[in-house]
Every structure is written in C-alpha cells, then in structure tokens.
Design a protein around this motif. Structure first.
Motif, PDB file in Angstrom:
ATOM      1  N   ALA A  80       1.173  -1.267   0.095  1.00 21.34           N
ATOM      2  CA  ALA A  80       0.024  -0.128  -0.172  1.00 21.34           C
ATOM      3  C   ALA A  80       0.933   0.978   0.069  1.00 21.34           C
ATOM      4  O   ALA A  80       0.031   2.218  -0.701  1.00 21.34           O
ATOM      5  CB  ALA A  80      -0.995   0.308   1.131  1.00 21.34           C
ATOM      6  N   TRP A  81       1.897   0.937   0.926  1.00 25.90           N
ATOM      7  CA  TRP A  81       3.177   2.478   0.546  1.00 25.90           C
ATOM      8  C   TRP A  81       2.939   2.176  -0.737  1.00 25.90           C
ATOM      9  O   TRP A  81       3.923   3.954  -1.270  1.00 25.90           O
ATOM     10  CB  TRP A  81       3.785   2.363   1.586  1.00 25.90           C
ATOM     11  N   LEU A  82       4.115   1.247  -1.363  1.00 24.50           N
ATOM     12  CA  LEU A  82       4.469   1.805  -2.751  1.00 24.50           C
ATOM     13  C   LEU A  82       3.688   2.379  -3.258  1.00 24.50           C
ATOM     14  O   LEU A  82       4.078   3.013  -4.374  1.00 24.50           O
ATOM     15  CB  LEU A  82       4.877   0.796  -2.858  1.00 24.50           C
ATOM     16  N   ALA A  83       2.154   1.669  -3.496  1.00 29.55           N
ATOM     17  CA  ALA A  83       1.261   2.485  -4.517  1.00 29.55           C
ATOM     18  C   ALA A  83       1.486   3.824  -3.644  1.00 29.55           C
ATOM     19  O   ALA A  83       1.163   4.648  -5.196  1.00 29.55           O
ATOM     20  CB  ALA A  83      -0.195   1.600  -4.321  1.00 29.55           C
ATOM     21  N   ALA A  84       1.493   4.135  -2.684  1.00 29.71           N
ATOM     22  CA  ALA A  84       0.800   5.654  -2.733  1.00 29.71           C
ATOM     23  C   ALA A  84       1.907   6.805  -2.630  1.00 29.71           C
ATOM     24  O   ALA A  84       1.989   7.605  -3.110  1.00 29.71           O
ATOM     25  CB  ALA A  84       0.349   5.909  -1.583  1.00 29.71           C
ATOM     26  N   ALA A  89       0.945   0.520  -9.535  1.00 34.42           N
ATOM     27  CA  ALA A  89      -0.563   0.417  -9.591  1.00 34.42           C
ATOM     28  C   ALA A  89      -0.445  -0.601  -8.447  1.00 34.42           C
ATOM     29  O   ALA A  89       1.040  -1.930  -7.833  1.00 34.42           O
ATOM     30  CB  ALA A  89      -0.699   0.004 -10.815  1.00 34.42           C
ATOM     31  N   THR A  90      -1.387  -0.712  -8.385  1.00 32.29           N
ATOM     32  CA  THR A  90      -1.773  -1.597  -7.209  1.00 32.29           C
ATOM     33  C   THR A  90      -0.992  -3.280  -7.106  1.00 32.29           C
ATOM     34  O   THR A  90      -0.508  -3.363  -6.463  1.00 32.29           O
ATOM     35  CB  THR A  90      -2.960  -1.902  -6.158  1.00 32.29           C
ATOM     36  N   ALA A  95       3.198  -6.758  -6.370  1.00 34.45           N
ATOM     37  CA  ALA A  95       4.731  -7.537  -7.166  1.00 34.45           C
ATOM     38  C   ALA A  95       5.590  -6.972  -6.550  1.00 34.45           C
ATOM     39  O   ALA A  95       6.757  -8.517  -6.999  1.00 34.45           O
ATOM     40  CB  ALA A  95       4.295  -7.825  -8.453  1.00 34.45           C
ATOM     41  N   SER A  96       6.183  -6.299  -6.682  1.00 32.24           N
ATOM     42  CA  SER A  96       7.665  -5.941  -5.900  1.00 32.24           C
ATOM     43  C   SER A  96       7.363  -6.752  -5.224  1.00 32.24           C
ATOM     44  O   SER A  96       8.818  -7.105  -4.289  1.00 32.24           O
ATOM     45  CB  SER A  96       7.271  -4.217  -5.855  1.00 32.24           C
ATOM     46  N   VAL A  97       7.066  -6.997  -3.264  1.00 29.25           N
ATOM     47  CA  VAL A  97       6.620  -7.326  -2.408  1.00 29.25           C
ATOM     48  C   VAL A  97       6.971  -8.740  -2.664  1.00 29.25           C
ATOM     49  O   VAL A  97       7.436  -9.540  -1.778  1.00 29.25           O
ATOM     50  CB  VAL A  97       5.376  -6.431  -1.915  1.00 29.25           C
TER      51      VAL A  97
END
Length: 244
Positions: A80-84, A89-90, A95-97
């Motif tokens: 959620a932090w990465l997306a924001a 994109a969510t 996918a990164s996590v």
C-alpha cells in the motif's frame, strides 16, 4: 575517493545522485548520437544495471517491510505504501513485495542479481522451476542452476536440470497413498569406448519434454538434426547429464 575512472560514492545519497546523473545522460540528446550499431553494448550493460537495481530495491524493501516502516505514513502494508508513494499500480506494488519475499527465500539468486550475473527474468524462471522442491533442497538446486547459467546454459537447459532434480527427489520420496509411476523412472548417461556418451532412461512426460527441448536446442546450435524417425528414440549424443 576515486578508483580508476570510476568515482566511488561516500554515501547512499551520493550513490543515488550518481545513478540519477548517469541515467539522465543516457536519456539526454547527447546519448542519441551513439551509432545504432553500438547500441547493443549499451543494452547489455543496462541489463546488468537493471539486475543490480532489482537486487537493491528488494534489499531495501526487505528492511522497510521487516520494520513495518510503512506505519509511520499511515499505511498498513508495504505494498500500500509503494502504491501511494512511488507511483506504482496496486498490482505492481504487490508484485514488488512478492519479488522481495521470493529473493529473501532464494538468497543465492539475490546475490547473483546484485553482482549483475543474472537477470530478474531468469531468476524468476529458476524460482518457478524449483517451486515444487522441498525448501531444504532449493538453495542447493538454485546454485546448480546458477552454475549452469554461468557456464552458458540456456533456459531450456535449466528447465531440464530442474525437472531431473524434481524427478529424482520424487523417486526417493514417493507418496505411499498414490502410485504416480516414479519408482521406476530414471535417466542415466554412461561413457563408452572413446569417450562417447550413451543416454538411457525411463522418463515422465514432463521430463521427456524437457530433455527433448534441450536436444532440439543443442541440435539447432550445432546445425544438425536431433530427432530420430518417429517411433524411435533420439540418437544424437549430448553432454553428460545427471542421473534422475
């Protein structure tokens, strides 16, 4: 501090500035003056850089996630932090996590990425190839596949090796409640007079497909036919393989 022509950054902030400056130049009109014939070397170098960036991203995300650092900004998860905060994109943030966690479980692959010896594309293939193996065997199998890749193996070669590793383990650990036919499966290579190889085996359909893919790839490289007439086995000699 300088080593040869390369300036070594003294901090993470300095390293990020140098990385950004280098990429700014590659994206500038000055870089467009490079002859197209020389672009291949740039693409190969960027592939190595991309692998190292992937490894660094996963390493920092691992530390960030383990400390629940996303809580400080009011987000419940790292994705959620990465997306924001990083314009992902969510699905890409998740996918990164997921990639970070996969590389945590496959430390050898993460180290190869950090050295620029392996692309993420191939690392992801190896992770999938060893997924069905028990966790305690994945590290050693990863290293076998990494060594093979370093020696010039193709993805088809790696698929073959992984299929044999899985089949070997299944043959030694059959399910007592299921007769899957692995008890009498094997693949062995013997050396005959003059150093020639003799390949014998009784394979599952999956391992057979992997072996055929390797033989076809080797035949194309050598410019010769690898498949025997229908109804007979392949008679093309190949390099020694593992028993499975």
């Amino acid at each position: 501090m300088c080593t040869g022509d390369a300036q070594v950054p003294g901090s993470i902030a300095g390293a990020l500035r140098m990385t950004g400056a280098g990429l700014d130049y590659l994206n500038s009109p000055a870089a467009a003056e490079l002859p197209a014939a020389a672009a291949g070397e740039v693409l190969a170098a960027l592939g190595v850089i991309s692998a190292k960036v992937t490894a660094a991203h996963a390493a920092f995300l691992r530390r960030f996630d383990a400390a629940d650092a996303h809580d400080a900004d009011g987000y419940g998860t790292s994705s959620a932090w990465l997306a924001a905060m990083t314009q992902l994109a969510t699905k890409d943030a998740k996918a990164s996590v997921r990639r970070m966690r996969q590389l945590t479980e496959h430390a050898g692959l993460a180290e190869a990425l950090a050295r620029g010896e392996l692309s993420w594309s191939w690392a992801a293939e190896i992770i999938e190839l060893t997924r069905k193996l028990p966790a305690q065997l994945r590290g050693d199998t990863d290293q076998i596949l990494l060594d093979a890749a370093a020696g010039g193996a193709t993805l088809d070669d790696l698929r073959y090796l992984a299929a044999c590793a899985l089949q070997q383990w299944l043959a030694r650990h059959p399910d007592p409640d299921e007769d899957d036919g692995f008890d009498d499966r094997y693949l062995a290579v013997g050396t005959t007079f003059g150093g020639a190889a003799c390949l014998r085996g009784d394979l599952t359909p999956e391992c057979n497909a992997a072996v055929q893919a390797v033989l076809e790839a080797l035949g194309k490289k050598a410019g010769r036919r690898t498949a025997a007439p229908r109804g007979s086995g392949s008679t093309t000699p190949c390099r020694p393989a593992v028993s499975c």
